[in-house]
Motif scaffolding. Structure first.
Motif, PDB file in Angstrom:
ATOM      1  N   ASN A  44      -7.180 -12.036  24.765  1.00  0.00           N
ATOM      2  CA  ASN A  44      -5.737 -11.925  24.910  1.00  0.00           C
ATOM      3  C   ASN A  44      -5.209 -10.750  24.083  1.00  0.00           C
ATOM      4  OD1 ASN A  44      -2.970 -12.250  25.111  1.00  0.00           O
ATOM      5  ND2 ASN A  44      -3.048 -14.473  24.918  1.00  0.00           N
ATOM      6  N   PRO A  45      -5.363  -9.526  24.600  1.00  0.00           N
ATOM      7  CA  PRO A  45      -4.921  -8.349  23.839  1.00  0.00           C
ATOM      8  C   PRO A  45      -3.430  -8.361  23.507  1.00  0.00           C
ATOM      9  CG  PRO A  45      -6.106  -7.692  25.846  1.00  0.00           C
ATOM     10  CD  PRO A  45      -5.991  -9.173  25.858  1.00  0.00           C
ATOM     11  N   GLU A  46      -2.624  -9.007  24.350  1.00  0.00           N
ATOM     12  CA  GLU A  46      -1.190  -9.079  24.056  1.00  0.00           C
ATOM     13  C   GLU A  46      -0.928  -9.944  22.818  1.00  0.00           C
ATOM     14  OE1 GLU A  46       1.406  -7.312  25.261  1.00  0.00           O
ATOM     15  OE2 GLU A  46      -0.236  -6.212  26.223  1.00  0.00           O
ATOM     16  N   LEU A  47      -1.672 -11.021  22.682  1.00  0.00           N
ATOM     17  CA  LEU A  47      -1.552 -11.867  21.496  1.00  0.00           C
ATOM     18  C   LEU A  47      -1.989 -11.082  20.260  1.00  0.00           C
ATOM     19  CD1 LEU A  47      -0.985 -14.649  20.195  1.00  0.00           C
ATOM     20  CD2 LEU A  47      -3.390 -15.219  20.668  1.00  0.00           C
ATOM     21  N   ALA A  48      -3.101 -10.372  20.372  1.00  0.00           N
ATOM     22  CA  ALA A  48      -3.588  -9.552  19.254  1.00  0.00           C
ATOM     23  C   ALA A  48      -2.532  -8.519  18.857  1.00  0.00           C
ATOM     24  CB  ALA A  48      -4.897  -8.867  19.634  1.00  0.00           C
ATOM     25  N   LYS A  49      -1.947  -7.883  19.846  1.00  0.00           N
ATOM     26  CA  LYS A  49      -0.913  -6.868  19.578  1.00  0.00           C
ATOM     27  C   LYS A  49       0.296  -7.505  18.892  1.00  0.00           C
ATOM     28  CE  LYS A  49       1.891  -3.380  21.839  1.00  0.00           C
ATOM     29  NZ  LYS A  49       2.295  -2.758  23.095  1.00  0.00           N
ATOM     30  N   LYS A  50       0.693  -8.687  19.378  1.00  0.00           N
ATOM     31  CA  LYS A  50       1.834  -9.400  18.788  1.00  0.00           C
ATOM     32  C   LYS A  50       1.572  -9.722  17.322  1.00  0.00           C
ATOM     33  CE  LYS A  50       3.855 -13.884  18.960  1.00  0.00           C
ATOM     34  NZ  LYS A  50       3.578 -15.206  19.421  1.00  0.00           N
ATOM     35  N   TYR A  51       0.372 -10.241  17.025  1.00  0.00           N
ATOM     36  CA  TYR A  51       0.035 -10.549  15.632  1.00  0.00           C
ATOM     37  C   TYR A  51       0.037  -9.279  14.775  1.00  0.00           C
ATOM     38  CZ  TYR A  51      -1.376 -15.400  16.579  1.00  0.00           C
ATOM     39  OH  TYR A  51      -1.402 -16.729  16.906  1.00  0.00           O
ATOM     40  N   GLY A  52      -0.533  -8.207  15.305  1.00  0.00           N
ATOM     41  CA  GLY A  52      -0.570  -6.951  14.565  1.00  0.00           C
ATOM     42  C   GLY A  52       0.822  -6.430  14.249  1.00  0.00           C
ATOM     43  N   GLU A  53       1.684  -6.439  15.250  1.00  0.00           N
ATOM     44  CA  GLU A  53       3.058  -5.967  15.056  1.00  0.00           C
ATOM     45  C   GLU A  53       3.824  -6.851  14.080  1.00  0.00           C
ATOM     46  OE1 GLU A  53       4.548  -5.811  19.057  1.00  0.00           O
ATOM     47  OE2 GLU A  53       3.580  -3.873  19.456  1.00  0.00           O
ATOM     48  N   SER A  54       3.610  -8.153  14.179  1.00  0.00           N
ATOM     49  CA  SER A  54       4.286  -9.079  13.285  1.00  0.00           C
ATOM     50  C   SER A  54       3.853  -8.857  11.837  1.00  0.00           C
ATOM     51  CB  SER A  54       3.989 -10.515  13.719  1.00  0.00           C
ATOM     52  OG  SER A  54       4.650 -11.431  12.886  1.00  0.00           O
ATOM     53  N   GLY A  55       2.562  -8.644  11.626  1.00  0.00           N
ATOM     54  CA  GLY A  55       2.062  -8.384  10.279  1.00  0.00           C
ATOM     55  C   GLY A  55       2.615  -7.088   9.711  1.00  0.00           C
ATOM     56  N   LYS A  56       2.657  -6.059  10.536  1.00  0.00           N
ATOM     57  CA  LYS A  56       3.180  -4.761  10.078  1.00  0.00           C
ATOM     58  C   LYS A  56       4.659  -4.885   9.725  1.00  0.00           C
ATOM     59  CE  LYS A  56       3.347   0.090  11.107  1.00  0.00           C
ATOM     60  NZ  LYS A  56       2.774   1.177  11.846  1.00  0.00           N
ATOM     61  N   GLN A  57       5.405  -5.575  10.559  1.00  0.00           N
ATOM     62  CA  GLN A  57       6.829  -5.780  10.295  1.00  0.00           C
ATOM     63  C   GLN A  57       7.025  -6.571   8.999  1.00  0.00           C
ATOM     64  OE1 GLN A  57       8.858  -7.990  13.367  1.00  0.00           O
ATOM     65  NE2 GLN A  57      10.847  -7.207  12.725  1.00  0.00           N
ATOM     66  N   PHE A  58       6.187  -7.573   8.786  1.00  0.00           N
ATOM     67  CA  PHE A  58       6.262  -8.375   7.563  1.00  0.00           C
ATOM     68  C   PHE A  58       6.055  -7.497   6.331  1.00  0.00           C
ATOM     69  CE2 PHE A  58       4.182 -11.016   4.307  1.00  0.00           C
ATOM     70  CZ  PHE A  58       5.126 -12.013   4.150  1.00  0.00           C
ATOM     71  N   ILE A  59       5.049  -6.633   6.377  1.00  0.00           N
ATOM     72  CA  ILE A  59       4.789  -5.731   5.249  1.00  0.00           C
ATOM     73  C   ILE A  59       5.984  -4.822   5.010  1.00  0.00           C
ATOM     74  CG2 ILE A  59       3.388  -3.753   4.480  1.00  0.00           C
ATOM     75  CD1 ILE A  59       1.965  -6.435   4.148  1.00  0.00           C
ATOM     76  N   GLU A  60       6.507  -4.246   6.078  1.00  0.00           N
ATOM     77  CA  GLU A  60       7.618  -3.304   5.932  1.00  0.00           C
ATOM     78  C   GLU A  60       8.878  -3.978   5.410  1.00  0.00           C
ATOM     79  OE1 GLU A  60       7.767  -1.635   9.870  1.00  0.00           O
ATOM     80  OE2 GLU A  60       6.096  -0.260   9.445  1.00  0.00           O
ATOM     81  N   GLN A  61       9.103  -5.235   5.802  1.00  0.00           N
ATOM     82  CA  GLN A  61      10.328  -5.916   5.398  1.00  0.00           C
ATOM     83  C   GLN A  61      10.195  -6.691   4.086  1.00  0.00           C
ATOM     84  OE1 GLN A  61      11.463  -8.275   8.785  1.00  0.00           O
ATOM     85  NE2 GLN A  61      12.113  -6.489   9.946  1.00  0.00           N
ATOM     86  N   GLU A  62       9.013  -7.222   3.815  1.00  0.00           N
ATOM     87  CA  GLU A  62       8.839  -8.088   2.655  1.00  0.00           C
ATOM     88  C   GLU A  62       8.109  -7.426   1.484  1.00  0.00           C
ATOM     89  OE1 GLU A  62       9.801 -11.415   2.473  1.00  0.00           O
ATOM     90  OE2 GLU A  62      10.724 -11.289   4.460  1.00  0.00           O
ATOM     91  N   PHE A  63       7.207  -6.502   1.777  1.00  0.00           N
ATOM     92  CA  PHE A  63       6.356  -5.971   0.723  1.00  0.00           C
ATOM     93  C   PHE A  63       6.465  -4.460   0.549  1.00  0.00           C
ATOM     94  CE2 PHE A  63       4.362 -10.100   1.187  1.00  0.00           C
ATOM     95  CZ  PHE A  63       4.090 -10.426  -0.123  1.00  0.00           C
ATOM     96  N   SER A  64       7.498  -3.874   1.082  1.00  0.00           N
ATOM     97  CA  SER A  64       7.690  -2.444   0.857  1.00  0.00           C
ATOM     98  C   SER A  64       8.144  -2.244  -0.596  1.00  0.00           C
ATOM     99  CB  SER A  64       8.733  -1.884   1.827  1.00  0.00           C
ATOM    100  OG  SER A  64      10.012  -2.416   1.507  1.00  0.00           O
ATOM    101  N   TRP A  65       7.968  -1.034  -1.090  1.00  0.00           N
ATOM    102  CA  TRP A  65       8.396  -0.740  -2.451  1.00  0.00           C
ATOM    103  C   TRP A  65       9.909  -0.953  -2.603  1.00  0.00           C
ATOM    104  CZ3 TRP A  65       7.188  -0.946  -7.150  1.00  0.00           C
ATOM    105  CH2 TRP A  65       7.964  -0.320  -8.131  1.00  0.00           C
ATOM    106  N   GLU A  66      10.634  -0.607  -1.577  1.00  0.00           N
ATOM    107  CA  GLU A  66      12.093  -0.754  -1.622  1.00  0.00           C
ATOM    108  C   GLU A  66      12.478  -2.229  -1.833  1.00  0.00           C
ATOM    109  OE1 GLU A  66      10.938   2.942   0.027  1.00  0.00           O
ATOM    110  OE2 GLU A  66      10.463   0.957   0.802  1.00  0.00           O
ATOM    111  N   GLN A  67      11.756  -3.137  -1.175  1.00  0.00           N
ATOM    112  CA  GLN A  67      12.052  -4.560  -1.304  1.00  0.00           C
ATOM    113  C   GLN A  67      11.576  -5.134  -2.640  1.00  0.00           C
ATOM    114  OE1 GLN A  67      13.884  -6.399   0.784  1.00  0.00           O
ATOM    115  NE2 GLN A  67      14.209  -4.514   1.935  1.00  0.00           N
ATOM    116  N   THR A  68      10.319  -4.850  -2.996  1.00  0.00           N
ATOM    117  CA  THR A  68       9.771  -5.457  -4.206  1.00  0.00           C
ATOM    118  C   THR A  68      10.383  -4.861  -5.472  1.00  0.00           C
ATOM    119  OG1 THR A  68       7.893  -3.933  -4.121  1.00  0.00           O
ATOM    120  CG2 THR A  68       7.585  -6.103  -3.134  1.00  0.00           C
TER     121      THR A  68
END
Length: 182
Positions: free
Chosen positions: A154-178
């Motif tokens: 299910n490449p679409e599921l894999a892509k969804k998980y990948g995008e969700s993880g990247k978004q999480f890092i950018e929103q929750e663990f970026s230097w600006e946030q932390t």
């Protein structure tokens, strides 16, 4: 990147001590190599226990499918992650793994890669919270295999998980946030 261009790469980066769970990934490679075209388990890292892992690869006749890259310069980690299809952290559960985050999962997520991780408490929590991948019971070869197969099929599921993880890092663990909290 060119070395694995046409492969479905399951990647592990980091210390390869037995408690890191790579025996689970190696044993699953027997089944995965039969069902996934151009399957490769790529292990980037090293430990004094590598001979045990390599011996198991030979016993299972998986040398074609399991590649030990050894320890590499940190500057090469991004290219390994970039060329991967799925990134793994099959840690064994113990007080350390249950209470600390493996840096590798954040590195994987920052590149938008779907994860397959064990149920070590800390990483299970972050992967569930970020919706960035699938979780298997530690040392459970069949569950691990099923997780990888789900992402392959299910490449679409894999892509969804990948995008969700990247978004999480950018929103929750970026230097600006932390840095605000600090």
């Amino acid at each position: 990147v060119d070395k694995y261009l046409d492969c479905f790469v399951v990647l592990y980066v980091g210390d390869t001590n037995l408690r890191r769970g790579l025996m689970t990934a190696i044993q699953a490679s027997k089944t995965l190599s039969l069902h996934i075209r151009n399957y490769r388990l790529v292990i980037v890292g090293s430990n004094t226990t590598d001979d045990i892992l390599k011996k198991r690869v030979q016993e299972l006749n998986l040398q074609q499918f399991v590649h030990f890259e050894g320890w590499q310069d940190l500057s090469l980690f991004p290219s390994y992650i970039e060329m991967s299809s799925v990134c793994i952290s099959p840690l064994h559960r113990n007080p350390h793994h249950d209470t600390t985050y493996a840096n590798k999962i954040f590195q994987y997520m920052s590149f938008g890669k779907p994860l397959v991780v064990s149920d070590a408490t800390a990483q299970e929590s972050i992967v569930t919270r970020s919706q960035s991948g699938l979780i298997h019971k530690e040392k459970h070869v069949e569950q691990y295999t099923d997780c990888v197969m789900q992402l392959y099929e299910n490449p679409e599921l894999a892509k969804k998980y990948g995008e969700s993880g990247k978004q999480f890092i950018e929103q929750e663990f970026s230097w600006e946030q932390t840095s605000e909290d600090l």
